[in-house]
Design a protein around this motif. Sequence first.
Motif, PDB file in Angstrom:
ATOM      1  N   GLU A 190      49.381  44.279  28.223  1.00  0.00           N
ATOM      2  CA  GLU A 190      48.286  43.526  27.616  1.00  0.00           C
ATOM      3  C   GLU A 190      47.586  42.642  28.647  1.00  0.00           C
ATOM      4  N   ARG A 191      48.398  41.868  29.356  1.00  0.00           N
ATOM      5  CA  ARG A 191      47.818  40.947  30.339  1.00  0.00           C
ATOM      6  C   ARG A 191      47.284  41.686  31.556  1.00  0.00           C
ATOM      7  N   SER A 192      47.949  42.788  31.924  1.00  0.00           N
ATOM      8  CA  SER A 192      47.441  43.586  33.039  1.00  0.00           C
ATOM      9  C   SER A 192      46.035  44.079  32.718  1.00  0.00           C
ATOM     10  N   LEU A 193      45.872  44.559  31.492  1.00  0.00           N
ATOM     11  CA  LEU A 193      44.557  45.074  31.082  1.00  0.00           C
ATOM     12  C   LEU A 193      43.510  43.969  31.053  1.00  0.00           C
ATOM     13  N   GLN A 194      43.936  42.782  30.652  1.00  0.00           N
ATOM     14  CA  GLN A 194      42.996  41.652  30.638  1.00  0.00           C
ATOM     15  C   GLN A 194      42.493  41.337  32.035  1.00  0.00           C
ATOM     16  N   PHE A 195      43.429  41.266  32.992  1.00  0.00           N
ATOM     17  CA  PHE A 195      43.008  40.960  34.354  1.00  0.00           C
ATOM     18  C   PHE A 195      42.152  42.102  34.902  1.00  0.00           C
ATOM     19  N   ALA A 196      42.530  43.329  34.567  1.00  0.00           N
ATOM     20  CA  ALA A 196      41.752  44.488  35.018  1.00  0.00           C
ATOM     21  C   ALA A 196      40.310  44.397  34.502  1.00  0.00           C
ATOM     22  N   GLU A 197      40.162  44.009  33.240  1.00  0.00           N
ATOM     23  CA  GLU A 197      38.813  43.861  32.678  1.00  0.00           C
ATOM     24  C   GLU A 197      38.067  42.715  33.371  1.00  0.00           C
ATOM     25  N   ASP A 198      38.788  41.664  33.704  1.00  0.00           N
ATOM     26  CA  ASP A 198      38.168  40.545  34.438  1.00  0.00           C
ATOM     27  C   ASP A 198      37.642  41.030  35.786  1.00  0.00           C
ATOM     28  N   VAL A 199      38.441  41.837  36.478  1.00  0.00           N
ATOM     29  CA  VAL A 199      38.024  42.353  37.794  1.00  0.00           C
ATOM     30  C   VAL A 199      36.814  43.263  37.615  1.00  0.00           C
ATOM     31  N   ASN A 200      36.880  44.099  36.607  1.00  0.00           N
ATOM     32  CA  ASN A 200      35.777  45.037  36.360  1.00  0.00           C
ATOM     33  C   ASN A 200      34.465  44.281  36.142  1.00  0.00           C
ATOM     34  N   SER A 201      34.484  43.228  35.335  1.00  0.00           N
ATOM     35  CA  SER A 201      33.247  42.475  35.100  1.00  0.00           C
ATOM     36  C   SER A 201      32.829  41.717  36.350  1.00  0.00           C
ATOM     37  N   ALA A 202      33.790  41.126  37.055  1.00  0.00           N
ATOM     38  CA  ALA A 202      33.439  40.302  38.216  1.00  0.00           C
ATOM     39  C   ALA A 202      32.834  41.138  39.343  1.00  0.00           C
ATOM     40  N   MET A 203      33.268  42.397  39.453  1.00  0.00           N
ATOM     41  CA  MET A 203      32.782  43.212  40.567  1.00  0.00           C
ATOM     42  C   MET A 203      31.425  43.860  40.284  1.00  0.00           C
ATOM     43  N   LYS A 204      30.984  43.774  39.036  1.00  0.00           N
ATOM     44  CA  LYS A 204      29.679  44.370  38.689  1.00  0.00           C
ATOM     45  C   LYS A 204      28.563  43.715  39.485  1.00  0.00           C
ATOM     46  N   GLY A 205      27.689  44.537  40.030  1.00  0.00           N
ATOM     47  CA  GLY A 205      26.560  44.016  40.807  1.00  0.00           C
ATOM     48  C   GLY A 205      26.955  43.541  42.198  1.00  0.00           C
ATOM     49  N   GLY A 206      28.165  43.863  42.632  1.00  0.00           N
ATOM     50  CA  GLY A 206      28.634  43.426  43.948  1.00  0.00           C
ATOM     51  C   GLY A 206      28.350  44.438  45.040  1.00  0.00           C
ATOM     52  N   ALA A 207      29.053  44.296  46.139  1.00  0.00           N
ATOM     53  CA  ALA A 207      28.825  45.140  47.318  1.00  0.00           C
ATOM     54  C   ALA A 207      29.109  46.613  47.022  1.00  0.00           C
ATOM     55  N   ILE A 208      30.127  46.875  46.201  1.00  0.00           N
ATOM     56  CA  ILE A 208      30.397  48.244  45.759  1.00  0.00           C
ATOM     57  C   ILE A 208      29.740  48.384  44.390  1.00  0.00           C
ATOM     58  N   LYS A 209      28.717  49.200  44.327  1.00  0.00           N
ATOM     59  CA  LYS A 209      27.816  49.172  43.171  1.00  0.00           C
ATOM     60  C   LYS A 209      28.414  49.736  41.882  1.00  0.00           C
ATOM     61  N   HIS A 210      29.020  50.891  41.991  1.00  0.00           N
ATOM     62  CA  HIS A 210      29.347  51.645  40.786  1.00  0.00           C
ATOM     63  C   HIS A 210      30.732  51.303  40.245  1.00  0.00           C
ATOM     64  N   SER A 211      30.802  51.056  38.936  1.00  0.00           N
ATOM     65  CA  SER A 211      32.107  50.824  38.316  1.00  0.00           C
ATOM     66  C   SER A 211      32.637  52.103  37.694  1.00  0.00           C
ATOM     67  N   ARG A 212      33.830  52.493  38.073  1.00  0.00           N
ATOM     68  CA  ARG A 212      34.483  53.659  37.469  1.00  0.00           C
ATOM     69  C   ARG A 212      35.393  53.225  36.332  1.00  0.00           C
ATOM     70  N   GLY A 213      35.421  51.925  36.107  1.00  0.00           N
ATOM     71  CA  GLY A 213      36.099  51.401  34.928  1.00  0.00           C
ATOM     72  C   GLY A 213      37.580  51.119  35.103  1.00  0.00           C
ATOM     73  N   VAL A 214      38.163  50.767  33.958  1.00  0.00           N
ATOM     74  CA  VAL A 214      39.586  50.422  33.897  1.00  0.00           C
ATOM     75  C   VAL A 214      40.327  51.589  33.269  1.00  0.00           C
TER      76      VAL A 214
END
Length: 371
Positions: A190-214
């Motif tokens: 549960e918590r792993s997925l939460q942090f993963a989602e946090d990383v996914n949102s935080a990296m959006k629009g960053g140096a690596i453009k495309h999100s392949r998701g969680v």
Amino acid sequence: MNRLLRFLPSFLLGFLLLAIPMPARAGKDVDLRLKTVVIDPGHGGRDAGCVSRDRKTYEKNLTLAISKKLAEGIREKYPDVQVILTRSDDTFVELEGRAKIANNAKADLFISVHINAQDGGTNANGYSIHCLGQSSRKGNDLFSKNFDLCKRENSVIRLEKDYTTQYEGFDPTDDESYIFFSLIQNSNLERSLQFAEDVNSAMKGGAIKHSRGVSQDPFWVLWRTTMPAVLIECGFISNPTDLDALRSEKGIGNIAGNILKAFIAYKTRYDMGVQEESVKEEIEGKESQAEVKSGIMYGTQVLATGRTMAEDDPYFSGYAPYLLKGAKLNRYFLGVSDNREEAEKNFREIKKIFPDCFFAEIKDGKSYRIR
Ligand SMILES: [Zn+2]
């Protein structure tokens, strides 16, 4: 109060202190904030990881640069958080050893940093975040899209001297070896997925453009860690655009900075103690299919999994499980009652069997962590 105490004769004070019931020890001693994080730069030493097409850039150097930058950011923001790197230079660390470092440190979070690569192609690009397990969706299980990636990342154990004994016959290149991953019960998911989602949102629009998701995938190192754990693939070394970003200091700083942002978001919620467990997931995913019962109930969450469990599964130790069905996860609760006191009494018993369970409020098909 202090002024009053000064006026009391000392023997009376002693008597008073004895007479005052002391709070339970556990409550006083246990600090529930996020205190220790282990950052794991993938590969190292004789294991270069993925290599760029021009053979000039190695995954092991990129993962170390991102991890060091991230560690620096966390230390600066939270001087009281212990930040441990599984390696801080170009050395080879066994996969099992990486998990051991985190387990021995009783870390609250494990972040493994990697770089992806496409075999023989340059099109694939973007970052992805992985938690342990396998997806609950049909046709998207461990034998599909990320399986080759898992095999490759797990294969580093073949570079270790004693891998046949240390890994109990696990062969990272053999499909059959992965079947046991489907039996995993992971209460940290549960918590792993939460942090993963946090990383996914935080990296959006960053140096690596495309999100392949969680996604949930059978990474060995995530299996062996006993705390919430994620593995981040920070872009493709085989893609020219991603590689440009990975080769620049600005790009590395951006990736590390965004993971730091995710860490701050996660730690802030974690330290607050009361966490909303499922809302984020339901927003990103489909509607909850939960059979919504009106009113509030209380119970002890013992498992979050992509699998559907039988009610009489031995895992539940004879308790009748209550299932809350989410878009991605099935959450199982024991000792559920609409009477909070009764549910808390059950919680104390259940905790003896499931040390990392937690007490939760169940409302409208969603669960909320309560400490
Ligand atoms: Zn890797």
